[in-house]
Design a protein around this motif. Structure first.
Motif, PDB file in Angstrom:
ATOM      1  N   UNK A 164       0.797  -1.217   0.000  1.00 18.46           N
ATOM      2  CA  UNK A 164       0.000   0.000   0.000  1.00 18.46           C
ATOM      3  C   UNK A 164       0.838   1.279   0.000  1.00 18.46           C
ATOM      4  N   UNK A 165       1.990   1.218  -0.643  1.00 20.76           N
ATOM      5  CA  UNK A 165       2.874   2.376  -0.824  1.00 20.76           C
ATOM      6  C   UNK A 165       3.316   3.012   0.490  1.00 20.76           C
ATOM      7  N   UNK A 166       3.441   2.169   1.520  1.00 19.89           N
ATOM      8  CA  UNK A 166       3.945   2.680   2.796  1.00 19.89           C
ATOM      9  C   UNK A 166       5.438   2.374   2.902  1.00 19.89           C
ATOM     10  N   UNK A 167       6.175   3.205   3.605  1.00 21.45           N
ATOM     11  CA  UNK A 167       7.586   2.917   3.863  1.00 21.45           C
ATOM     12  C   UNK A 167       7.924   3.317   5.285  1.00 21.45           C
ATOM     13  N   UNK A 168       9.103   2.875   5.753  1.00 24.88           N
ATOM     14  CA  UNK A 168       9.534   3.224   7.118  1.00 24.88           C
ATOM     15  C   UNK A 168      11.044   3.408   7.145  1.00 24.88           C
ATOM     16  N   UNK A 169      11.463   4.477   7.783  1.00 33.39           N
ATOM     17  CA  UNK A 169      12.893   4.699   7.981  1.00 33.39           C
ATOM     18  C   UNK A 169      13.399   3.846   9.144  1.00 33.39           C
ATOM     19  N   UNK A 170      14.596   3.306   8.966  1.00 31.68           N
ATOM     20  CA  UNK A 170      15.233   2.529  10.047  1.00 31.68           C
ATOM     21  C   UNK A 170      16.630   3.086  10.300  1.00 31.68           C
ATOM     22  N   UNK A 171      17.094   2.961  11.507  1.00 26.46           N
ATOM     23  CA  UNK A 171      18.466   3.395  11.806  1.00 26.46           C
ATOM     24  C   UNK A 171      19.425   2.484  11.051  1.00 26.46           C
ATOM     25  N   UNK A 172      20.356   3.083  10.335  1.00 31.30           N
ATOM     26  CA  UNK A 172      21.334   2.282   9.599  1.00 31.30           C
ATOM     27  C   UNK A 172      22.552   2.035  10.494  1.00 31.30           C
ATOM     28  N   UNK A 173      22.455   0.969  11.296  1.00 28.51           N
ATOM     29  CA  UNK A 173      23.519   0.711  12.274  1.00 28.51           C
ATOM     30  C   UNK A 173      24.845   0.342  11.612  1.00 28.51           C
ATOM     31  N   UNK A 174      24.794  -0.086  10.340  1.00 25.28           N
ATOM     32  CA  UNK A 174      26.051  -0.426   9.658  1.00 25.28           C
ATOM     33  C   UNK A 174      26.888   0.821   9.400  1.00 25.28           C
ATOM     34  N   UNK A 175      26.212   1.954   9.179  1.00 27.34           N
ATOM     35  CA  UNK A 175      26.961   3.194   8.908  1.00 27.34           C
ATOM     36  C   UNK A 175      27.256   3.988  10.175  1.00 27.34           C
ATOM     37  N   UNK A 176      26.358   3.887  11.124  1.00 25.99           N
ATOM     38  CA  UNK A 176      26.440   4.731  12.325  1.00 25.99           C
ATOM     39  C   UNK A 176      27.779   4.586  13.045  1.00 25.99           C
ATOM     40  N   UNK A 177      28.430   5.713  13.247  1.00 26.56           N
ATOM     41  CA  UNK A 177      29.737   5.634  13.906  1.00 26.56           C
ATOM     42  C   UNK A 177      29.780   6.638  15.058  1.00 26.56           C
ATOM     43  N   UNK A 178      30.055   6.136  16.247  1.00 25.85           N
ATOM     44  CA  UNK A 178      30.207   7.056  17.377  1.00 25.85           C
ATOM     45  C   UNK A 178      31.694   7.133  17.703  1.00 25.85           C
ATOM     46  N   UNK A 179      32.265   8.325  17.501  1.00 28.27           N
ATOM     47  CA  UNK A 179      33.685   8.486  17.831  1.00 28.27           C
ATOM     48  C   UNK A 179      33.848   9.606  18.863  1.00 28.27           C
ATOM     49  N   UNK A 335       5.084   7.668   4.617  1.00 25.44           N
ATOM     50  CA  UNK A 335       5.751   7.020   5.759  1.00 25.44           C
ATOM     51  C   UNK A 335       4.686   6.412   6.652  1.00 25.44           C
ATOM     52  N   UNK A 336       4.902   5.191   7.093  1.00 24.42           N
ATOM     53  CA  UNK A 336       3.960   4.515   7.987  1.00 24.42           C
ATOM     54  C   UNK A 336       3.590   5.474   9.112  1.00 24.42           C
ATOM     55  N   UNK A 337       2.323   5.831   9.235  1.00 24.43           N
ATOM     56  CA  UNK A 337       1.975   6.762  10.320  1.00 24.43           C
ATOM     57  C   UNK A 337       1.889   6.017  11.648  1.00 24.43           C
TER      58      UNK A 337
END
Ligand SMILES: Cc1ncc(COP(=O)(O)O)c(C=O)c1O
Length: 417
Positions: A164-179, A335-337
């Motif tokens: 039904x043309x819905x989408x959802x953002x997810x945290x991209x933990x593969x890119x996320x870098x805490x330095x 975006x999925x409400x």
């Protein structure tokens, strides 16, 4: 007259201020515009009635009236309110809070100003630290709060697609870098502008990551549990000693009272209240006094669940259905409400930018917010997605919303042809 760096930073033109001016001019034009751009919460009749009743009770009681108007609270905020809130949250979530874990502020916007600058910016050793936003799009109100430049760093999300043309953002933990450059991590849950509620698993992971790096995890719960509880799916409330949970009375129906609530480890609350005292002497008592009885009785959470949540859920559902009709044949996604008070629409590969779409809609009497403002901390100008989205508010009268969505559909269709 010469301005300081502070003066310059906070008076130089920010994109959102320019947009607000533009919106103001459009509204002042005398036309009957359909306002689908604002962030003001709707007027939930049962909540307005309860607040009116509370106000009458205060007016009828000289002692309470004096507390509302005539006494400075301590820098940490209204003591009885804080005590009752700690009790309520402990009963509901077993968080083991004490009064020293809670501070009141003049709106959560001011909580973020203090917290962000407490943990990021120029450090005593001369180095610079930033606030990390794990997902952009994120709340526009964060964007200009830093005392130093390039204050935020954020990450493009992963995108999951649904029926039904819905989408959802997810945290991209593969890119996320805490330095070493990161002073704190912050995320709004539910998120303004997208209505995303990051999952329990994402929250746990972010919490662990921040703990491991010895930096705080700031969780913005302006729309979250236990009040105003504008969450349409299951989401576990979250707090631990490394988390700074920011709540607000605004979306419960008291935006004009300017009341934010910060829940954190005792040492953070102590420092936070010190800064609050320098900036404000004392936080206002109005919101705390207005909500006091409802916190005591538990009505604040009951009313949130029974009245506020369904008010927005119903309107959100209707708006989604109308958008499916109005946008059919275009390459749109919604975006999925999952919460908050907005819909976030993505027009993939549209031939004009969302800002141009905003201009065209404005000319036709419909105000939305172009999505490009909601990407603080993203410095990649080649990411097309930033210019393909809009934020829409659906809390106006149903007839106006229907008309507005129809016009959006017509303009988007043109923008694809
Ligand atoms: C995600 C989010 N956080 C914080 C705020 C600030 O709220 P307030 O300062 O009214 O408490 C808002 C306001 O719209 C918001 O959308």
């Amino acid at each position: 007259m010469e301005l300081s760096s502070f003066g310059e930073k906070f008076t130089s033109e920010s994109g959102i201020l320019k947009l607000m001016e533009d919106l103001g001019n459009a509204l002042a034009g005398g036309r009957d515009m359909i306002m689908m751009g604002g962030g003001n919460p709707g007027y939930v009749p049962e909540i307005e009635d309860a607040l009116k009743k509370r106000m009458e009770d205060i007016l009828a009681d000289p002692d309470q009236f004096r507390r509302l108007t005539g006494i400075y609270d301590p820098p940490q905020g209204e003591k009885e309110f804080i005590g009752l809130l700690a009790e309520m949250l402990n009963k509901k979530f077993s968080w083991n809070l004490e009064e020293k874990n809670i501070a009141i502020t003049n709106g959560s916007q001011s909580s973020f100003f203090i917290l962000f600058n407490m943990f990021a910016g120029k450090m005593p050793d001369g180095s610079l630290k930033k606030i990390l936003l794990p997902i952009a799009p994120e709340y526009i109100g964060y964007a200009d709060t830093g005392l130093t430049e390039a204050f935020f760093v954020s990450y493009k999300p992963r995108i999951d697609f649904f029926d039904n043309r819905l989408f959802k953002y997810r945290v991209d933990f593969d890119s996320l870098e805490i330095n070493d450059e990161i002073g704190a991590v912050c995320v709004s849950r539910p998120t303004n502008p997208t209505g995303n509620v990051i999952t329990d698993n994402e929250v746990e992971k972010l919490s662990l990551l921040t703990e491991k790096n010895n930096i705080p995890f700031i969780l913005d719960s302006a729309y979250g549990t236990p009040f105003p509880d504008i969450i349409f799916n299951e989401a576990k409330p979250f707090w631990n000693k490394n988390t700074i949970l920011c709540m607000s009375l605004s979306k419960f129906g008291l935006p004009a009272a300017r009341t934010g609530i910060v829940i954190a480890d005792e040492s953070i609350i102590k420092n936070f209240s010190g800064i609050n005292a320098i900036m404000n002497l004392a936080p206002g008592s109005f919101g705390a006094m207005m909500a006091l009885d409802m916190v005591k009785s538990g009505d604040i959470t009951k009313f949130s669940r029974e009245f506020i949540n369904p008010y927005y859920m119903e309107k959100s559902k209707n708006a989604v259905e109308l958008f499916h009709e109005a946008l059919e044949g275009t390459d749109y996604y919604i975006h999925k409400p999952e919460g908050a008070i907005f819909l976030w629409l993505w027009f993939k590969d549209m031939k004009i930018t969302s800002y141009e779409l905003y201009e065209r809609l404005k000319a036709r009497g419909v105000i939305v917010v172009p999505g490009n403002y909601f990407f603080p901390g993203i410095y990649d100008n080649s990411w097309k997605h930033r210019d393909e989205c809009i934020r829409v508010t659906y809390s106006q009268e149903p007839e106006k919303v229907r008309k507005g969505i129809k016009i959006i559909g017509e303009e988007v269709r043109k923008a694809y042809s």
